[in-house]
Design a protein around this motif. Structure first.
Motif, PDB file in Angstrom:
ATOM      1  N   VAL A 193       0.977  -1.343  -0.302  1.00 43.16           N
ATOM      2  CA  VAL A 193       0.142   0.067  -0.297  1.00 43.16           C
ATOM      3  C   VAL A 193       0.985   1.717  -0.202  1.00 43.16           C
ATOM      4  CG1 VAL A 193      -1.038   1.461   1.520  1.00 43.16           C
ATOM      5  CG2 VAL A 193      -1.132  -1.420   1.267  1.00 43.16           C
ATOM      6  N   PRO A 194       1.065   2.088  -0.889  1.00 46.87           N
ATOM      7  CA  PRO A 194       1.385   3.228  -1.100  1.00 46.87           C
ATOM      8  C   PRO A 194       1.739   3.827   0.458  1.00 46.87           C
ATOM      9  CG  PRO A 194       0.156   3.898  -2.504  1.00 46.87           C
ATOM     10  CD  PRO A 194      -0.649   2.379  -1.741  1.00 46.87           C
ATOM     11  N   HIS A 195       3.151   4.375   1.115  1.00 41.05           N
ATOM     12  CA  HIS A 195       2.605   4.740   2.005  1.00 41.05           C
ATOM     13  C   HIS A 195       1.317   6.454   1.934  1.00 41.05           C
ATOM     14  CE1 HIS A 195       3.935   8.162   5.691  1.00 41.05           C
ATOM     15  NE2 HIS A 195       4.720   7.369   6.417  1.00 41.05           N
ATOM     16  N   SER A 196       1.747   7.376   1.378  1.00 43.88           N
ATOM     17  CA  SER A 196       0.719   7.343   1.245  1.00 43.88           C
ATOM     18  C   SER A 196      -1.034   8.111   2.168  1.00 43.88           C
ATOM     19  CB  SER A 196       0.353   9.505   0.442  1.00 43.88           C
ATOM     20  OG  SER A 196       0.155   8.558  -0.679  1.00 43.88           O
ATOM     21  N   PHE A 197      -1.035   7.111   1.224  1.00 45.90           N
ATOM     22  CA  PHE A 197      -2.841   5.924   1.577  1.00 45.90           C
ATOM     23  C   PHE A 197      -2.902   5.585   2.823  1.00 45.90           C
ATOM     24  CE2 PHE A 197      -6.023   3.085   1.418  1.00 45.90           C
ATOM     25  CZ  PHE A 197      -6.899   3.794   0.882  1.00 45.90           C
ATOM     26  N   LEU A 198      -1.260   4.587   3.429  1.00 46.23           N
ATOM     27  CA  LEU A 198      -1.733   4.384   4.922  1.00 46.23           C
ATOM     28  C   LEU A 198      -1.760   6.034   5.731  1.00 46.23           C
ATOM     29  CD1 LEU A 198       0.391   0.754   5.509  1.00 46.23           C
ATOM     30  CD2 LEU A 198      -2.184   1.803   5.286  1.00 46.23           C
ATOM     31  N   GLN A 199      -1.041   6.732   5.413  1.00 44.56           N
ATOM     32  CA  GLN A 199      -0.656   7.871   6.759  1.00 44.56           C
ATOM     33  C   GLN A 199      -2.388   8.576   6.451  1.00 44.56           C
ATOM     34  OE1 GLN A 199       1.931   8.662   8.894  1.00 44.56           O
ATOM     35  NE2 GLN A 199      -0.282   9.348   9.022  1.00 44.56           N
ATOM     36  N   LYS A 200      -2.228   8.970   5.509  1.00 42.81           N
ATOM     37  CA  LYS A 200      -4.027   9.532   4.868  1.00 42.81           C
ATOM     38  C   LYS A 200      -5.202   8.410   6.242  1.00 42.81           C
ATOM     39  CE  LYS A 200      -4.092  11.554   1.034  1.00 42.81           C
ATOM     40  NZ  LYS A 200      -3.918  11.878  -0.152  1.00 42.81           N
ATOM     41  N   LEU A 201      -5.434   7.581   5.868  1.00 42.67           N
ATOM     42  CA  LEU A 201      -6.067   5.926   7.119  1.00 42.67           C
ATOM     43  C   LEU A 201      -6.400   6.476   8.538  1.00 42.67           C
ATOM     44  CD1 LEU A 201      -7.573   4.094   6.126  1.00 42.67           C
ATOM     45  CD2 LEU A 201      -6.431   2.261   6.368  1.00 42.67           C
ATOM     46  N   ARG A 202      -4.504   6.506   7.914  1.00 42.39           N
ATOM     47  CA  ARG A 202      -4.935   6.747   9.742  1.00 42.39           C
ATOM     48  C   ARG A 202      -5.301   8.042  10.283  1.00 42.39           C
ATOM     49  NH1 ARG A 202      -3.475   3.890  14.341  1.00 42.39           N
ATOM     50  NH2 ARG A 202      -5.238   5.219  15.226  1.00 42.39           N
ATOM     51  N   ASN A 203      -4.310   9.040   9.931  1.00 43.19           N
ATOM     52  CA  ASN A 203      -5.382  10.225  10.603  1.00 43.19           C
ATOM     53  C   ASN A 203      -7.087   9.903   9.896  1.00 43.19           C
ATOM     54  OD1 ASN A 203      -2.826  10.889  10.649  1.00 43.19           O
ATOM     55  ND2 ASN A 203      -2.526  12.227   7.986  1.00 43.19           N
ATOM     56  N   LEU A 204      -7.528  10.012   9.033  1.00 44.82           N
ATOM     57  CA  LEU A 204      -8.918   9.699   8.712  1.00 44.82           C
ATOM     58  C   LEU A 204      -9.602   8.673  10.218  1.00 44.82           C
ATOM     59  CD1 LEU A 204     -11.245   9.934   6.501  1.00 44.82           C
ATOM     60  CD2 LEU A 204     -11.108   7.088   7.504  1.00 44.82           C
ATOM     61  N   CYS A 205      -8.924   8.279  10.404  1.00 45.58           N
ATOM     62  CA  CYS A 205      -9.280   6.677  11.643  1.00 45.58           C
ATOM     63  C   CYS A 205      -9.151   7.620  13.070  1.00 45.58           C
ATOM     64  CB  CYS A 205      -8.554   5.795  11.607  1.00 45.58           C
ATOM     65  SG  CYS A 205      -9.175   4.449  10.672  1.00 45.58           S
ATOM     66  N   ASP A 206      -8.175   8.204  13.131  1.00 46.19           N
ATOM     67  CA  ASP A 206      -8.216   9.027  14.198  1.00 46.19           C
ATOM     68  C   ASP A 206      -8.811  10.301  14.347  1.00 46.19           C
ATOM     69  OD1 ASP A 206      -5.899   8.292  14.976  1.00 46.19           O
ATOM     70  OD2 ASP A 206      -4.095   9.179  13.973  1.00 46.19           O
ATOM     71  N   LYS A 207      -8.896  10.846  13.016  1.00 48.37           N
ATOM     72  CA  LYS A 207     -10.747  11.816  13.255  1.00 48.37           C
ATOM     73  C   LYS A 207     -11.719  11.508  13.483  1.00 48.37           C
ATOM     74  CE  LYS A 207     -12.791  15.654   9.833  1.00 48.37           C
ATOM     75  NZ  LYS A 207     -12.985  14.954   8.504  1.00 48.37           N
ATOM     76  N   HIS A 208     -12.082  10.055  13.477  1.00 48.64           N
ATOM     77  CA  HIS A 208     -13.684   9.715  13.843  1.00 48.64           C
ATOM     78  C   HIS A 208     -13.455   8.812  14.408  1.00 48.64           C
ATOM     79  CE1 HIS A 208     -14.864  11.970  10.688  1.00 48.64           C
ATOM     80  NE2 HIS A 208     -14.019  11.477   9.532  1.00 48.64           N
ATOM     81  N   GLY A 209     -12.557   8.617  15.127  1.00 49.14           N
ATOM     82  CA  GLY A 209     -12.459   7.793  16.026  1.00 49.14           C
ATOM     83  C   GLY A 209     -12.923   6.432  15.980  1.00 49.14           C
ATOM     84  N   ILE A 210     -11.791   5.849  14.732  1.00 43.79           N
ATOM     85  CA  ILE A 210     -12.411   4.428  14.249  1.00 43.79           C
ATOM     86  C   ILE A 210     -10.776   3.460  14.714  1.00 43.79           C
ATOM     87  CG2 ILE A 210     -12.032   3.648  11.900  1.00 43.79           C
ATOM     88  CD1 ILE A 210     -13.824   5.293  10.823  1.00 43.79           C
ATOM     89  N   LEU A 211     -11.242   2.786  14.624  1.00 40.37           N
ATOM     90  CA  LEU A 211      -9.659   1.840  14.798  1.00 40.37           C
ATOM     91  C   LEU A 211      -8.972   1.321  13.778  1.00 40.37           C
ATOM     92  CD1 LEU A 211     -11.510  -0.224  18.311  1.00 40.37           C
ATOM     93  CD2 LEU A 211      -9.403   1.789  18.736  1.00 40.37           C
ATOM     94  N   LEU A 212      -8.062   1.093  13.748  1.00 41.81           N
ATOM     95  CA  LEU A 212      -6.984   0.906  12.382  1.00 41.81           C
ATOM     96  C   LEU A 212      -6.650  -0.583  12.665  1.00 41.81           C
ATOM     97  CD1 LEU A 212      -5.887   1.573   9.779  1.00 41.81           C
ATOM     98  CD2 LEU A 212      -4.120   3.014  10.483  1.00 41.81           C
TER      99      LEU A 212
END
Ligand code: PLP
Length: 428
Positions: free
Chosen positions: A222-241
């Motif tokens: 998975v591209p690094h940028s995608f995983l980073q965005k996914l991490r940020n999105l999960c943090d923003k919404h309280g979703i567990l990664l």
């Protein structure tokens, strides 16, 4: 009928045809990167027993640890405490990404995935899961519900777990938006954001689960940028990664975990395959904050954390560290990558070579760029004939997984690469 044929016949007679065995080889002995068949034929095993034997077959250190444990006791069943199980837990946590410091042991990858899903639902109080297309997470009903690497795995098992949504995977070689990496506009990530607007609102999502390196679905990081965005999105919404590192973990990517390569830490991680060099063991690992909210009795196991497997796990981690296999396998990976990329430049049937560490995928394509399953089968058959065991992956089985044990020697790597190159050059 020779011994090998006799064994295969018994399989055909006793096992359901649902059970798939890759190659018609009955093994007599496994020794590091070699297996010997009952007919005496010796093979270089670059399947690593389906990405399990990261330090090869029957490492003497593992065998000795197992032997010692066998002399003491082999089962705890959750009735008693055990020193070896405690040590294995501490040791595993010492190599998982910082912050992931509590765990639950089980037996298989799928079981760890089930545990991770249950943990996420339990602590979040939310029902939903988002997984990524092409992902493979195992065969149990929960795990298969988030698996989309092939509809064959899901066929006739519906209805599956509800509240599971599948977002587009950033499988860059076959970009679902038809982009090249240079023109990537993160459309896959937009798909996920749209999903949260149109299909399930974020406050209903317990977890996003992803393989940081897509495994069974195509060996595609998975591209690094995608995983980073996914991490940020999960943090923003309280979703567990959740990172499913069942295949990419325990040194396979020349890091303890692919998470280390990316420098991104999930909330929950699943570990199995390479954890105990072939002895059944898996783990759900998570932050203390999350794990402490999983209340007594909310999950359990009879066989999980088997003491013999734990002894094997301790020895496996010691071997990877003491033999400096993360560092050494990085050199092997560079060497393999260079030769495989050169092969791809010379042969248009290879569309892409990619990977992290010794988790390398070689994708074969037809003249029109379609998945070239037949080519892979021919090449794999050729290699087997020359004594090299390789296996495939991908929805069309059109990708070769190049996954030798981390303690393969340079000479063995070169031998395997020469066979593979010869196969590709003569057949395609
Ligand atoms: N998750 C991933 C990423 C896997 O690659 C696999 C198996 O290939 C599993 C889960 C399931 O593991 P198991 O076959 O041990 O249940």
């Amino acid at each position: 009928m020779d011994e090998q044929d006799r064994i295969i016949k018994i399989y055909e007679n006793c096992f359901t045809p649902a059970l798939h065995i890759y190659w018609p080889i009955a093994i007599k002995r496994g020794d590091r990167v070699y297996v010997e068949a009952t007919n005496g034929k010796r093979y270089l095993d670059f399947s690593s027993g389906l990405a399990v034997l990261n330090i090869g077959h029957s490492h003497p250190r593992v065998m000795e640890a197992v032997r010692l444990q066998l002399e003491k006791y082999v089962h705890t069943g959750g009735v008693y405490y055990s020193e070896i199980v405690a040590s294995a837990a501490e040791r595993l946590i010492s190599v998982t990404p910082p912050g992931l410091d509590m765990l639950f042991f089980s037996n298989s990858g799928a079981e760890a995935v089930e545990g991770a899903l249950k943990l996420a639902r339990f602590v979040s109080g939310r029902p939903g899961f988002i997984s990524f297309t092409g992902g493979f997470h195992g065969r149990t009903l929960g795990a298969v519900s988030i698996t989309t690497s092939s509809s064959k795995y899901r066929n006739r098992y519906h209805p599956l777990l509800p509240a599971v949504y599948h977002s587009l995977s950033p499988y860059c070689f076959r970009c679902p938006s038809g982009r090249k990496p240079e023109t990537c506009g993160s459309e896959c990530f937009d798909n996920l954001k749209d999903m949260l607007k149109q299909q399930i609102s974020p406050e209903e999502v317990a977890a996003c689960i992803i393989e940081p390196v897509l495994g069974e679905g195509g060996y595609s990081p998975v591209p690094h940028s995608f995983l980073q965005k996914l991490r940020n999105l999960c943090d923003k919404h309280g979703i567990l990664l959740i990172f499913d590192e069942v295949q990419s973990g325990m040194g396979r990517t020349s890091n303890w975990f692919a998470a280390d390569h990316y420098g991104i830490t999930p909330d929950i991680m699943t570990v199995a395959k390479g954890i105990a060099s072939g002895f059944p063991l898996s783990a759900v690992v998570a932050t203390r904050k999350i794990m402490e909210r999983w209340l007594p009795g909310a999950h359990g196991t009879t066989f999980g954390g088997n003491p013999v497997s734990c002894a094997a796990s301790l020895a496996t981690i010691a071997v990877i560290e003491e033999e400096k296999l993360l560092e050494k396998s990085r050199l092997l990976a560079d060497r393999a990558m260079e030769r495989l990329k050169r092969l791809a430049r010379l042969n248009p049937s290879i569309g892409d070579v990619r990977g992290i560490g010794l988790m390398i995928g070689i994708e074969f394509i037809t003249k029109t760029g379609a998945p070239y399953r037949e080519a892979v089968q021919k090449v794999l058959d050729y290699c087997l004939g020359k004594g090299l065991i390789l296996i495939n992956c991908g929805s069309e089985r059109h990708i070769i997984r190049f996954i030798p044990p981390l303690n393969t020697t340079e000479a063995e790597l070169d031998t395997a690469l020469a066979i593979l190159e010869e196969g590709v050059t003569t057949l395609l």
